[in-house]
Design a protein around this motif. Structure first.
Motif, PDB file in Angstrom:
ATOM      1  N   ARG A 152     -32.198  52.585-105.509  1.00  0.00           N
ATOM      2  CA  ARG A 152     -31.898  51.922-104.253  1.00  0.00           C
ATOM      3  C   ARG A 152     -31.902  50.410-104.437  1.00  0.00           C
ATOM      4  O   ARG A 152     -32.811  49.851-105.043  1.00  0.00           O
ATOM      5  CB  ARG A 152     -32.930  52.302-103.198  1.00  0.00           C
ATOM      6  CG  ARG A 152     -32.602  51.815-101.797  1.00  0.00           C
ATOM      7  CD  ARG A 152     -33.721  52.114-100.825  1.00  0.00           C
ATOM      8  NE  ARG A 152     -34.932  51.370-101.110  1.00  0.00           N
ATOM      9  CZ  ARG A 152     -35.143  50.089-100.788  1.00  0.00           C
ATOM     10  NH1 ARG A 152     -34.205  49.408-100.191  1.00  0.00           N
ATOM     11  NH2 ARG A 152     -36.287  49.504-101.081  1.00  0.00           N
ATOM     12  N   SER A 155     -31.449  47.025-101.917  1.00  0.00           N
ATOM     13  CA  SER A 155     -31.495  46.743-100.481  1.00  0.00           C
ATOM     14  C   SER A 155     -30.273  45.992 -99.959  1.00  0.00           C
ATOM     15  O   SER A 155     -29.923  46.126 -98.798  1.00  0.00           O
ATOM     16  CB  SER A 155     -32.764  45.973-100.134  1.00  0.00           C
ATOM     17  OG  SER A 155     -32.764  44.714-100.772  1.00  0.00           O
ATOM     18  N   GLY A 182     -36.495  44.606-103.523  1.00  0.00           N
ATOM     19  CA  GLY A 182     -35.359  45.318-102.955  1.00  0.00           C
ATOM     20  C   GLY A 182     -34.743  46.344-103.882  1.00  0.00           C
ATOM     21  O   GLY A 182     -33.781  47.008-103.519  1.00  0.00           O
TER      22      GLY A 182
END
Length: 134
Positions: free
Chosen positions: A90, A92, A28
């Motif tokens: 990023r 998640s 993630g």
């Protein structure tokens, strides 16, 4: 001055390496480039130095009620803040940031003790004191 710069660069490198290890462990978390990794590490250090202490002071009652476990939530929120500010970084979701912040902390602690180890950190017990054997 040079010692301070070297210490800063070493801390930045340790944080970068820790974020990279967390990226390898959790699907993630992703970085689009090495540049985004380095900027994320730099900004995470800045956020941990400036924003995190303010948040900790504001949440002292909650931290005391949870026996300090709320500090883990604060760490995750700091990682999520950095991911929101840095393009190419990023995360998640919250739980990914939560567990990744634990990994980053442990890896940084482990590598930091190896990198920043000095003779002043060792505790020596003297074997002889002014001619008296112990």
């Amino acid at each position: 001055m040079l010692d301070n710069m070297m210490a800063f660069l070493a801390h930045w490198g340790v944080t970068s390496l820790s974020l990279w290890v967390a990226c390898l462990m959790f699907h993630g978390i992703s970085f689009s480039s090495k540049k985004s990794l380095l900027i994320s590490a730099l900004l995470l250090g800045l956020v941990n130095a400036v924003v995190k202490p303010v948040i900790i002071i504001l949440t002292i009652p909650l931290t005391l009620i949870t026996f300090g476990f709320f500090l883990l939530v604060i760490n995750a929120l700091m990682m999520m803040l950095v991911s929101a500010l840095v393009p190419g970084f990023r995360i998640s979701g919250f739980w990914t940031a939560f567990f990744a912040s634990i990994v980053v902390t442990i890896v940084s602690l482990f590598i930091g003790t190896m990198v920043f180890q000095s003779e002043e950190n060792y505790f020596e017990i003297p074997t002889q004191q002014k001619g008296v054997m112990i």
